[in-house]
Design a protein around this motif. Sequence first.
Motif: not given
Length: 389
Positions: A16, A19, A56, A61, A108
Amino acid sequence: MRARIVIIGGGPSGLLLSQLLHLSGVETVVLERRPRAYVMARVRAGVLEWGTVETLREAGVGERMDREGFVHEGVYLSAQNRGFRVPLKERAGRPVLVYGQTEVTRDLYDARDAADGAVIDEAAGVEIHGVDGRTPHVTYRKDGRECRIDCDYVIGCDGFHGVSRGVIPKTVLREYERVYPFGWLGVLSESHPVSDELIYANSTRGFALCSMRNEGLSRYYVQTEVDEDPAAWSDSRFWDELKRRIPEAAADVLTTGRITEKSLAPLRSYVAEPMRWGRLFLVGDAAHIVPPTGAKGLNLAVSDVHYLHRALVALYRDGSEEGIDRYSDLALARVWKSVRFSWWMTTMLHRFPDQTPFDQRIQESEIDYLEHSGAAQTVMAENYVGLPF
């Protein structure tokens, strides 16, 4: 090789952070010592605070999560086989979302693959060097070769047993721990969940939890001895014990199914301070562990990621070090509140080895007070759905 940031650990917190930083123009390298198939096979918690849901989505995602996740606006508590509902959204203004950690990790990985993100699995023998200076680097072995990555910062997302926390000198590191004298025997069952929302049950026989992964996959737990052998529990023994601990109304309609996984999880509360030393930052289980009773483990890791992501973006975009300087204190303030909540849920719902009839009545009175006090339900709901980031 050189990278701005090396992230150690390819679980959900490491992926996470990678990303989010990618979307902010900061590229990273993620090192994971296990094969991806192993990471994807790990069964973990699935209750997401709403702040986690929003993070998220921010990471791009959230599409499958929003489509397949289950919004829960309440949760059930019980004592002496009788339950009641705490209306989370009504009391705290937000629900929670049930969506398995395995699915979060899968989403992810897919996002990092789509962005050609550098995620190196089966990176053995990872070692961290020079984080107390200005030129840190990380070494590891891959396919029989010795590899080195020079970087600006190292992020430890490698869990309680990872290498990152051990780099901090013992003269600096402060550790706080409580180990609980019991464990959770958990099963995955190919069956329809017994309830549309989670059930937390206090019983004179011990704690039980009814949870779910999806409409055809249920997750159930019973409190056991901390050294219990899961193989000693037949399927029928587990179902019989679960029914004795949960509300009678739930036990009467419980559908049993094929058990596909059976495991034992010990319980502990643990916090390491500080969460930053030099150019090393700790995230998630590398810095703190909570018993799963309050559903805070993954959510705490996400709040750490939230703070650190913003701090690093401010550093690279604006040259401001204020965020990274404040990261440890900011993250720990929220960590300790969640540790307290998880401890409270655990002590209220579990049976301890030296528990007396007086202790049991105190627990039952606490649960009774929750049932009849809107103020008490609001306090619980605010903590359960997640304190603000």
